[in-house]
Scaffold this motif. Structure first.
Motif, PDB file in Angstrom:
ATOM      1  N   VAL A   1      24.039 -28.778  21.615  1.00  0.00           N
ATOM      2  CA  VAL A   1      22.890 -28.917  20.710  1.00  0.00           C
ATOM      3  C   VAL A   1      21.521 -29.168  21.440  1.00  0.00           C
ATOM      4  O   VAL A   1      20.414 -28.315  21.133  1.00  0.00           O
ATOM      5  N   GLY A   2      21.725 -29.983  22.606  1.00  0.00           N
ATOM      6  CA  GLY A   2      20.613 -30.284  23.550  1.00  0.00           C
ATOM      7  C   GLY A   2      20.377 -28.949  24.284  1.00  0.00           C
ATOM      8  O   GLY A   2      19.210 -28.827  24.739  1.00  0.00           O
ATOM      9  N   SER A   3      21.109 -28.074  24.521  1.00  0.00           N
ATOM     10  CA  SER A   3      21.100 -26.790  25.518  1.00  0.00           C
ATOM     11  C   SER A   3      20.285 -25.762  24.578  1.00  0.00           C
ATOM     12  O   SER A   3      20.127 -24.781  25.487  1.00  0.00           O
ATOM     13  N   TYR A   4      20.031 -25.753  23.500  1.00  0.00           N
ATOM     14  CA  TYR A   4      19.571 -24.587  22.798  1.00  0.00           C
ATOM     15  C   TYR A   4      18.200 -24.580  23.098  1.00  0.00           C
ATOM     16  O   TYR A   4      17.639 -23.294  22.964  1.00  0.00           O
TER      17      TYR A   4
ATOM     18  N   LYS B   1      10.625 -28.705  24.408  1.00  0.00           N
ATOM     19  CA  LYS B   1      10.486 -27.353  25.091  1.00  0.00           C
ATOM     20  C   LYS B   1       9.532 -27.264  26.515  1.00  0.00           C
ATOM     21  O   LYS B   1       9.751 -26.446  27.150  1.00  0.00           O
ATOM     22  N   LEU B   2       8.568 -28.326  26.242  1.00  0.00           N
ATOM     23  CA  LEU B   2       7.722 -27.944  27.506  1.00  0.00           C
ATOM     24  C   LEU B   2       8.391 -28.835  28.587  1.00  0.00           C
ATOM     25  O   LEU B   2       7.799 -28.686  29.787  1.00  0.00           O
ATOM     26  N   GLY B   3       9.239 -29.735  28.328  1.00  0.00           N
ATOM     27  CA  GLY B   3       9.976 -30.396  29.491  1.00  0.00           C
ATOM     28  C   GLY B   3      10.056 -32.032  29.246  1.00  0.00           C
ATOM     29  O   GLY B   3      10.382 -32.543  30.403  1.00  0.00           O
TER      30      GLY B   3
ATOM     31  N   ALA C   1      20.273 -31.848  29.053  1.00  0.00           N
ATOM     32  CA  ALA C   1      20.596 -30.426  28.766  1.00  0.00           C
ATOM     33  C   ALA C   1      19.465 -29.439  28.620  1.00  0.00           C
ATOM     34  O   ALA C   1      19.507 -28.118  29.339  1.00  0.00           O
ATOM     35  N   PRO C   2      18.437 -29.869  28.210  1.00  0.00           N
ATOM     36  CA  PRO C   2      17.036 -28.720  28.249  1.00  0.00           C
ATOM     37  C   PRO C   2      16.543 -28.773  29.412  1.00  0.00           C
ATOM     38  O   PRO C   2      15.267 -27.835  29.693  1.00  0.00           O
ATOM     39  N   ARG C   3      17.098 -29.586  30.467  1.00  0.00           N
ATOM     40  CA  ARG C   3      16.482 -29.534  31.896  1.00  0.00           C
ATOM     41  C   ARG C   3      15.044 -29.891  31.671  1.00  0.00           C
ATOM     42  O   ARG C   3      14.125 -29.246  32.027  1.00  0.00           O
ATOM     43  N   PRO C   4      14.820 -31.201  31.317  1.00  0.00           N
ATOM     44  CA  PRO C   4      13.387 -31.654  31.274  1.00  0.00           C
ATOM     45  C   PRO C   4      12.774 -31.992  32.768  1.00  0.00           C
ATOM     46  O   PRO C   4      13.426 -32.322  33.796  1.00  0.00           O
ATOM     47  N   LYS C   5      11.678 -31.849  32.922  1.00  0.00           N
ATOM     48  CA  LYS C   5      10.759 -32.389  33.921  1.00  0.00           C
ATOM     49  C   LYS C   5      10.604 -34.096  33.913  1.00  0.00           C
ATOM     50  O   LYS C   5      10.470 -34.683  34.953  1.00  0.00           O
TER      51      LYS C   5
END
Length: 601
Positions: free
Chosen positions: A455-458, A431-433, A506-510
């Protein structure tokens, strides 16, 4: 993701099945068979409750009798000692069941596999002996002749069929809602690969706790109504091993992981066992157990996943349990252009004076007497590709597991964007990236590519529509648009690597941790993956990559850190590190240096 039309069809099918049961219950003249019908519905409810936890999450429970029994005893003792009507006693039993499930879940979810199953078996057995010790060997519900309806006591047994049917219908609608939501998708991901689910940002404990509480509540409600139906409660009849076993057997026979499995199993096995018991019970004692034992054997031999899945796969012309390609991707989903960057020109380097995005200081990790990481220091600059190399057993994957929360460091500090992150769970770090792929690909094999990535986009999305939109974006970025509706279990090695990369994106990681993304790929397949990695870096994703393919790494990374026996032996620019005598001796070898000089790498 399941379509809305499919969801509506299932809803109407539940209503239709309920009407069929109601019609049968009203038309059957015999009170004995009406009692059997009511029991069928109650056992189907217990099976459906069991299925919400075990069918979707894969955590097999041998102890659901604990919730059934607590519901039954709450109703019985409430009437005997406090004159509480079952109309209030059953909801109170639900509260007791949910509370017990929360306590049991917090304790038992530390275990997995057969350890979890055996631990669950201990709870009803312990409470059985506790209730016997307390003197509740046999509790009879008092007959209320002055106002029987107020105490749920009816002369017509068909009323109990209706009440049981209302409870089952509510349970099935709830299970259907779970199945068609991120709740159910998360449970299925946990079932297939819990570590991958955690790395994708799923709070596995949260969803498992919600599942067991929901399951415990419905099981307790069914147990409470069962007590009203039989008018007598004993510890063996409600906490016994047979109760937990029957919940598992009817679901296993009918089909685990489907809302219809418990209904099918209970509809076939309960009437068969009861009728045979009524006809031949005096001649063949224990014939009910024979029926259930044969049901298990038949299931194992002919329908390992249950009657529902066997019939469904037969009607669809497929082998049981196998997923294949479904409908093609919608035409409205255009493929994003693939940007191929020149070899050796990946990304843009961050300023040397900038604060590192990821900073490790003195990080150590012990496994008993083994020191897997020894005071590792690591600085990853924003906007770069940072390579971590070293021989097998050097501690590279342990380093990744420590960074993204699977392992807690024995000592040291890990800071991400200036924040100390030691002690955070993998889903919190996601969640932090911080995204993550694995050395051995961890797909959710029975889900499609799109579902894997959804699932990774949640993480950090508030609606399923937004999650699906992000999933499509990630699919386009890695070039898997055509394979979006193919089951992950049918992909090639390269496609699996790209799918796992898309799920991590998908979670848009940094920050993206890539653990041997090129492993298992042929030489001709490397350039496509390398182009995607370079493109991601150019788009602003900072990457830390572990890789043994040194020719590729030398062309890809801006900075190298070399591990050997858990310690950093070199750190710096690629050319500097690859010419370091310690690195050559520990990892590369003189032949690699000669070959690199010859090829000009």
């Amino acid at each position: 993701m399941a379509s809305l039309s499919s969801y509506r069809r299932q809803q109407w099918l539940i209503v239709a099945v309920a009407l069929v049961y109601l019609t049968v219950a009203l038309l059957v003249p015999s009170s004995y068979y009406q009692l059997i019908i009511a029991q069928v519905v109650l056992w189907a409810t217990l099976g459906a409750a069991w299925n919400i936890l075990s069918g979707y999450s894969g955590l097999v429970s041998f102890g659901h009798a604990v919730f059934w029994g607590l519901g039954a005893y709450t109703v019985a003792l409430g009437m005997v000692f406090f004159n509480i009507s079952p109309w209030l006693g059953i909801p109170l039993g639900v509260v007791v069941g949910v509370t017990a499930a929360a306590i049991i879940g917090r304790i038992t979810f530390r275990l997995t596999g057969h350890y979890f199953a055996l631990a669950m078996l201990a709870y009803p057995l312990s409470i059985l002996y506790l209730f016997e010790w307390m003197g509740f060997q046999e509790v009879s519900l008092p007959i209320k002749r002055e106002n029987p309806v107020a105490y749920m006591q009816f002369q017509d047994p068909r009323v109990y069929c209706v009440l049981a049917l209302v409870l089952l219908t509510a349970c099935l609608f709830t299970a259907l809602r779970v199945e068609h939501s991120r709740f159910g998708m998360s449970l299925l991901a946990i079932k297939q690969n819990e570590r991958a689910a955690e790395a994708s940002g799923i709070n596995t404990l949260k969803w498992k706790m919600l599942a067991i509480m929901l399951s415990g509540g419905f099981a307790a409600a069914a147990g409470g109504l069962y007590a009203v139906l039989l008018l007598i409660v004993t510890p063996p009849s409600v906490f016994g091993v047979a109760v937990s076993s029957l919940a598992l057997i009817v679901t296993l026979f009918g089909g685990i992981g489907s809302i219809w499995g418990p209904v099918i199993g209970a509809s076939i096995l309960i009437p068969l066992a009861e009728v045979l018991h009524g006809e031949f019970g005096d001649k063949v004692p224990g014939i009910q157990g024979v029926v259930y034992g044969l049901a298990i054997i038949v299931t194992i031999l002919f329908a390992q996943q249950g009657v529902y899945w066997r019939v469904r796969d037969y009607l669809r012309g497929r082998r049981g349990g196998e997923l294949t390609e479904t409908a093609p991707a919608p035409e409205a989903e255009p493929a994003a252009p693939v940007i191929t960057l020149p070899v050796g020109k990946a990304g843009g380097k961050a300023s040397e004076n900038a604060e590192p995005m990821l900073q490790l200081s003195g990080v150590s990790r012990r496994f008993g007497g083994l020191l897997a990481l020894n005071e590792v220091a690591l600085n990853v600059q924003r906007g770069t590709i940072h390579g971590v190399i070293g021989p097998n057993g050097a501690g590279k994957t342990t380093l990744f597991n420590t960074i993204n929360g699977f392992l807690a460091p024995s000592a040291g500090s890990i800071r991400f964007e200036g924040r100390e992150v030691v002690g955070l769970r993998p889903d919190q770090l996601c969640k932090l990236g911080i995204g993550r792929t694995f050395q051995i690909v961890r797909p959710f094999a029975r889900m499609s590519v799109l579902q894997n990535i959804v699932v990774g986009s949640y993480v950090n999305t508030t609606s399923d529509a937004e999650a699906e939109q992000r999933a499509w974006e990630a699919i386009h970025r890695v070039g898997l648009t055509k394979e979006a509706h193919v089951a992950a279990g049918n992909l090639t090695t390269k496609q699996l690597r790209l799918m796992e990369l898309a799920r991590a994106l998908a979670p848009r990681p940094k920050l993206l941790l890539l653990d041997e993304t090129l492993a298992g790929l042929a030489e001709a397949e490397l350039d496509g993956i390398l182009s995607v990695v370079r493109q991601l870096c150019d788009q602003g994703v900072t990457i830390v990559i572990i890789e043994h393919t040194m020719q590729a790494m030398a062309r890809l990374a801006h900075h190298f850190t070399v591990l050997d026996h858990g310690s950093v032996i070199a750190d710096g620019a690629p050319q500097q590190v690859l010419n370091d005598p310690r690195v050559i001796e520990a990892y590369l070898g003189k032949r690699w240096v000669e070959r690199a000089a010859h090829t000009g790498t």
